[in-house]
Design an enzyme around this catalytic site. Structure first.
Site, PDB file in Angstrom:
ATOM      1  N   HIS A 111       0.818  -1.215   0.000  1.00 21.48           N
ATOM      2  CA  HIS A 111       0.000   0.000   0.000  1.00 21.48           C
ATOM      3  C   HIS A 111       0.854   1.269   0.000  1.00 21.48           C
ATOM      4  O   HIS A 111       0.382   2.333  -0.378  1.00 21.48           O
ATOM      5  CB  HIS A 111      -0.917   0.030   1.216  1.00 21.48           C
ATOM      6  N   HIS A 138       5.915   6.621   6.663  1.00 21.41           N
ATOM      7  CA  HIS A 138       5.533   6.164   5.330  1.00 21.41           C
ATOM      8  C   HIS A 138       5.036   7.359   4.523  1.00 21.41           C
ATOM      9  O   HIS A 138       4.874   8.448   5.063  1.00 21.41           O
ATOM     10  CB  HIS A 138       4.448   5.080   5.413  1.00 21.41           C
ATOM     11  N   HIS A 140       2.436   8.876   1.077  1.00 27.50           N
ATOM     12  CA  HIS A 140       1.314   8.731   0.153  1.00 27.50           C
ATOM     13  C   HIS A 140       1.584   9.664  -1.018  1.00 27.50           C
ATOM     14  O   HIS A 140       2.004  10.809  -0.820  1.00 27.50           O
ATOM     15  CB  HIS A 140      -0.005   9.105   0.842  1.00 27.50           C
ATOM     16  N   GLU A 150      -2.609  13.356   1.071  1.00 27.41           N
ATOM     17  CA  GLU A 150      -3.894  12.969   1.653  1.00 27.41           C
ATOM     18  C   GLU A 150      -4.632  14.200   2.170  1.00 27.41           C
ATOM     19  O   GLU A 150      -5.778  14.443   1.817  1.00 27.41           O
ATOM     20  CB  GLU A 150      -3.670  11.945   2.762  1.00 27.41           C
ATOM     21  N   HIS A 163       4.077  10.828   6.594  1.00 28.25           N
ATOM     22  CA  HIS A 163       3.481  10.626   7.910  1.00 28.25           C
ATOM     23  C   HIS A 163       4.502   9.965   8.828  1.00 28.25           C
ATOM     24  O   HIS A 163       4.971   8.855   8.552  1.00 28.25           O
ATOM     25  CB  HIS A 163       2.245   9.720   7.815  1.00 28.25           C
ATOM     26  N   THR A 246      -5.397   6.791   8.289  1.00 28.34           N
ATOM     27  CA  THR A 246      -5.943   7.010   6.945  1.00 28.34           C
ATOM     28  C   THR A 246      -5.985   5.726   6.127  1.00 28.34           C
ATOM     29  O   THR A 246      -6.220   5.765   4.915  1.00 28.34           O
ATOM     30  CB  THR A 246      -5.133   8.084   6.191  1.00 28.34           C
ATOM     31  N   THR A 247      -5.747   4.601   6.771  1.00 31.32           N
ATOM     32  CA  THR A 247      -5.916   3.291   6.147  1.00 31.32           C
ATOM     33  C   THR A 247      -6.706   2.414   7.111  1.00 31.32           C
ATOM     34  O   THR A 247      -6.699   2.654   8.323  1.00 31.32           O
ATOM     35  CB  THR A 247      -4.558   2.610   5.856  1.00 31.32           C
TER      36      THR A 247
END
Length: 328
Positions: A111, A138, A140, A150, A163, A246-247
């Site tokens: 992901h 991690h 995004h 995000e 993040h 957020t996941t």
């Protein structure tokens, strides 16, 4: 300067004599037919992964995979700066051991790209109720440097977002911390496209080609959290709200801090992230969750942030007074 990404609306038109009323009747039928054929099932995924051949729970169906994803305090959000409130408790952070050099594993988890962090670096102050220790970080991103953050600021989406995940000092694992409504603190940083490469990111970008496939990992060269983010003196402008992961499982146990100052990366550096692959071998792009409703939550800003906002308002007022403002 922020890059502005504007949403485009595609208008379906029909030939010649079909009236607008008929179009209004036809469009819902077509959409209903599409979603009847292509409905999400199975594991969760990002919208960029969903196809009729790969049916999965896209973001609007994440609550099918994890009930908490349908909660009222979800993340990310669009931060409307004029609606934020100044909070005097949002003092500058104390970053302890962020300069600490460490080596850990960098992994493609299917992901995102994730790096574990030894629990030596901590944050306190900044209006946080406790001291929090770093656990992992991690990112995004979009597609080859396109919009991919995000969180958004006044509707603007940045190319990528970092993040850094922390948990309260007393906890030994993230699962336990997530059972505490204030157990996790995440620092969010936006990336901005730069004309030159950010050499501080070489340890990460140089290893991404070794972890293209899902569940592959490699040893990360020596690195520190401090080298990945703006200098500490430039981190006094930030926004604060209560939200979630957020996941999935979307646990509503996160104190969010989103910083105004951005991290520069070149287009080539941003593109390397898009060379990673989802589990099906397709390019890992668009791995961001769309913004979620505020549902009555208040977003606060630090004293540093209000200076920037006030400066903008002041310049606008001066321009208006001088007759320099342009009509919309």
């Amino acid at each position: 300067m922020r890059s502005h990404w504007k949403k485009q609306v595609i208008v379906l038109s029909s030939p010649g004599r079909v009236s607008s009323k008929m179009q209004q009747l036809i469009l819902p039928v077509l959409l209903a037919s599409f979603w009847t054929i292509c409905t999400g099932s199975g594991d969760w995924c990002y919208q960029s992964q969903f196809t009729c051949d790969h049916q999965c729970n896209a973001p609007d169906k994440w609550n099918h995979a994890q009930r908490d994803c349908g909660g009222n305090h979800q993340s990310p959000i669009n931060i409307v700066t004029r609606k934020t409130l100044k909070d005097e408790r949002l003092t500058p952070f104390e970053f302890n051991n962020y300069q600490q050099i460490f080596r850990d594993t960098i992994k493609n988890n299917g992901h995102s790209v994730k790096v574990g962090v030894p629990h030596l670096s901590t944050i306190s102050g900044g209006g946080l109720p406790s001291t929090y220790k770093a656990v992992q970080f991690h990112m995004h991103w979009g597609n080859n440097g396109g919009p991919g953050s995000e969180h958004t600021i006044d509707g603007e989406q940045y190319p990528m977002e970092l993040h850094i995940v922390h948990m309260k000092n007393e906890y030994t694992d993230l699962t336990t911390a997530l059972s505490d409504p204030e157990g996790v603190a995440v620092l969010g940083f936006f990336y901005e496209t730069s004309n030159s490469a950010n050499r501080k990111y070489d340890p990460i970008t140089n290893t991404l080609r070794s972890i293209k496939t899902t569940n592959s990992n490699t040893s990360l060269p020596s690195i520190s959290l401090a080298q990945l983010i703006p200098a500490e003196q430039n981190l006094t402008s930030f926004y604060r709200y209560n939200g979630s992961l957020t996941t999935p499982g979307c646990n509503e146990a996160v104190i969010w801090t989103v910083f105004e100052n951005t991290i520069p990366l070149s287009v080539d550096q941003l593109r390397v992230f898009s060379e990673l692959q989802f589990h099906d071998g397709k390019p890992m792009v668009g791995n961001f969750r769309p913004v979620q409703p505020l549902n009555g939550r208040q977003v606060f800003r630090s004293g540093g942030a209000v200076i920037l906002v006030s400066s903008t308002l002041l310049l606008a007022a001066i321009a208006t007074a001088l007759g320099l403002s342009q009509p919309n």
